[in-house]
Write a protein that holds these residues in place. Structure first.
Motif, PDB file in Angstrom:
ATOM      1  N   GLU A  50     -16.462   9.701  -0.865  1.00 31.70           N
ATOM      2  CA  GLU A  50     -17.196  10.109   0.338  1.00 31.70           C
ATOM      3  C   GLU A  50     -16.714  11.495   0.755  1.00 31.70           C
ATOM      4  O   GLU A  50     -15.526  11.792   0.673  1.00 31.70           O
ATOM      5  N   GLY A  51     -17.646  12.350   1.171  1.00 30.94           N
ATOM      6  CA  GLY A  51     -17.286  13.638   1.756  1.00 30.94           C
ATOM      7  C   GLY A  51     -17.042  14.779   0.793  1.00 30.94           C
ATOM      8  O   GLY A  51     -16.404  15.765   1.160  1.00 30.94           O
ATOM      9  N   ALA A  52     -17.548  14.699  -0.418  1.00 29.87           N
ATOM     10  CA  ALA A  52     -17.350  15.785  -1.390  1.00 29.87           C
ATOM     11  C   ALA A  52     -17.857  17.120  -0.856  1.00 29.87           C
ATOM     12  O   ALA A  52     -17.316  18.176  -1.195  1.00 29.87           O
ATOM     13  N   GLU A  53     -18.842  17.074   0.010  1.00 34.22           N
ATOM     14  CA  GLU A  53     -19.406  18.312   0.572  1.00 34.22           C
ATOM     15  C   GLU A  53     -18.421  19.035   1.496  1.00 34.22           C
ATOM     16  O   GLU A  53     -18.620  20.206   1.822  1.00 34.22           O
ATOM     17  N   PHE A  54     -17.348  18.359   1.881  1.00 36.53           N
ATOM     18  CA  PHE A  54     -16.341  18.968   2.754  1.00 36.53           C
ATOM     19  C   PHE A  54     -15.179  19.580   1.975  1.00 36.53           C
ATOM     20  O   PHE A  54     -14.178  19.979   2.546  1.00 36.53           O
ATOM     21  N   LEU A  55     -15.346  19.630   0.646  1.00 37.48           N
ATOM     22  CA  LEU A  55     -14.343  20.241  -0.227  1.00 37.48           C
ATOM     23  C   LEU A  55     -14.918  21.515  -0.848  1.00 37.48           C
ATOM     24  O   LEU A  55     -16.124  21.605  -1.083  1.00 37.48           O
ATOM     25  N   GLU A  56     -14.030  22.480  -1.126  1.00 39.93           N
ATOM     26  CA  GLU A  56     -14.457  23.715  -1.789  1.00 39.93           C
ATOM     27  C   GLU A  56     -15.021  23.379  -3.167  1.00 39.93           C
ATOM     28  O   GLU A  56     -14.816  22.291  -3.697  1.00 39.93           O
ATOM     29  N   GLU A  57     -15.710  24.337  -3.761  1.00 37.91           N
ATOM     30  CA  GLU A  57     -16.353  24.152  -5.065  1.00 37.91           C
ATOM     31  C   GLU A  57     -15.333  23.840  -6.163  1.00 37.91           C
ATOM     32  O   GLU A  57     -14.159  24.187  -6.062  1.00 37.91           O
ATOM     33  N   VAL A  58     -15.818  23.224  -7.229  1.00 36.73           N
ATOM     34  CA  VAL A  58     -15.003  22.929  -8.408  1.00 36.73           C
ATOM     35  C   VAL A  58     -14.442  24.237  -8.955  1.00 36.73           C
ATOM     36  O   VAL A  58     -15.153  25.239  -9.050  1.00 36.73           O
ATOM     37  N   GLY A  74     -18.196  12.175  -9.412  1.00 40.79           N
ATOM     38  CA  GLY A  74     -17.442  12.391  -8.186  1.00 40.79           C
ATOM     39  C   GLY A  74     -15.958  12.662  -8.377  1.00 40.79           C
ATOM     40  O   GLY A  74     -15.208  12.702  -7.405  1.00 40.79           O
ATOM     41  N   TYR A  75     -15.539  12.854  -9.625  1.00 40.05           N
ATOM     42  CA  TYR A  75     -14.121  13.110  -9.876  1.00 40.05           C
ATOM     43  C   TYR A  75     -13.759  14.561  -9.596  1.00 40.05           C
ATOM     44  O   TYR A  75     -14.568  15.463  -9.812  1.00 40.05           O
ATOM     45  N   ARG A  76     -12.527  14.751  -9.114  1.00 43.54           N
ATOM     46  CA  ARG A  76     -11.945  16.079  -8.891  1.00 43.54           C
ATOM     47  C   ARG A  76     -10.463  16.004  -9.217  1.00 43.54           C
ATOM     48  O   ARG A  76      -9.898  14.921  -9.307  1.00 43.54           O
ATOM     49  N   LEU A  77      -9.842  17.167  -9.370  1.00 46.33           N
ATOM     50  CA  LEU A  77      -8.384  17.231  -9.429  1.00 46.33           C
ATOM     51  C   LEU A  77      -7.916  17.432  -8.001  1.00 46.33           C
ATOM     52  O   LEU A  77      -8.334  18.383  -7.333  1.00 46.33           O
ATOM     53  N   ALA A  78      -7.062  16.557  -7.526  1.00 39.58           N
ATOM     54  CA  ALA A  78      -6.631  16.605  -6.124  1.00 39.58           C
ATOM     55  C   ALA A  78      -5.933  17.913  -5.789  1.00 39.58           C
ATOM     56  O   ALA A  78      -6.027  18.397  -4.663  1.00 39.58           O
ATOM     57  N   CYS A  79      -5.263  18.517  -6.763  1.00 42.35           N
ATOM     58  CA  CYS A  79      -4.562  19.785  -6.497  1.00 42.35           C
ATOM     59  C   CYS A  79      -5.526  20.951  -6.342  1.00 42.35           C
ATOM     60  O   CYS A  79      -5.155  21.998  -5.806  1.00 42.35           O
ATOM     61  N   GLN A  80      -6.762  20.782  -6.782  1.00 44.75           N
ATOM     62  CA  GLN A  80      -7.763  21.843  -6.721  1.00 44.75           C
ATOM     63  C   GLN A  80      -8.836  21.586  -5.657  1.00 44.75           C
ATOM     64  O   GLN A  80      -9.626  22.468  -5.346  1.00 44.75           O
ATOM     65  N   ALA A  81      -8.874  20.383  -5.123  1.00 45.93           N
ATOM     66  CA  ALA A  81      -9.881  19.989  -4.124  1.00 45.93           C
ATOM     67  C   ALA A  81      -9.392  20.417  -2.743  1.00 45.93           C
ATOM     68  O   ALA A  81      -8.608  19.718  -2.099  1.00 45.93           O
ATOM     69  N   ILE A  82      -9.872  21.566  -2.290  1.00 43.88           N
ATOM     70  CA  ILE A  82      -9.414  22.179  -1.044  1.00 43.88           C
ATOM     71  C   ILE A  82     -10.349  21.810   0.106  1.00 43.88           C
ATOM     72  O   ILE A  82     -11.574  21.920  -0.018  1.00 43.88           O
ATOM     73  N   VAL A  83      -9.760  21.400   1.212  1.00 40.90           N
ATOM     74  CA  VAL A  83     -10.522  20.980   2.390  1.00 40.90           C
ATOM     75  C   VAL A  83     -11.115  22.203   3.087  1.00 40.90           C
ATOM     76  O   VAL A  83     -10.419  23.184   3.354  1.00 40.90           O
TER      77      VAL A  83
END
Length: 98
Positions: A50-58, A74-83
């Protein structure tokens, strides 16, 4: 709010603009799996439910480590997923490859 789910714990934390999901997990002492913090190991992979739109681009680091199908799921790397600023609700589950 951001809900972070690990193997053993779930925590609701305040969204902080400019911080990664991994930064927030470490700050709140969650057992989030990771090794490098810069997108090279991919151990911090997570499913943003939920809320991928609130994270910076891949990022390029994510494109180098993950398959396009993973982003579609919907997968991301948590270290790269910036709020982002003014983030709404985000739910991320730590889902390492191994």
């Amino acid at each position: 709010m951001i809900e972070l789910v690990t193997r053993t714990k779930t925590a609701e934390v305040e969204a902080e603009e400019g911080m990664s999901l991994l930064d927030l997990a470490v700050k709140h002492k969650l057992d989030w799996l990771f090794s490098c913090t810069r997108g090279t190991c991919a151990r911090c992979r997570c499913l943003v439910e939920e809320g991928a739109e609130f994270l910076e681009e891949v990022t390029d680091a994510e494109w180098d480590r993950m398959e396009p199908e993973e982003f579609e799921q919907g997968y991301r790397l948590a270290c790269q997923a910036i709020v982002k600023s003014d983030a709404g609700r985000i739910r991320a589950v730590n889902k390492p490859y191994f």
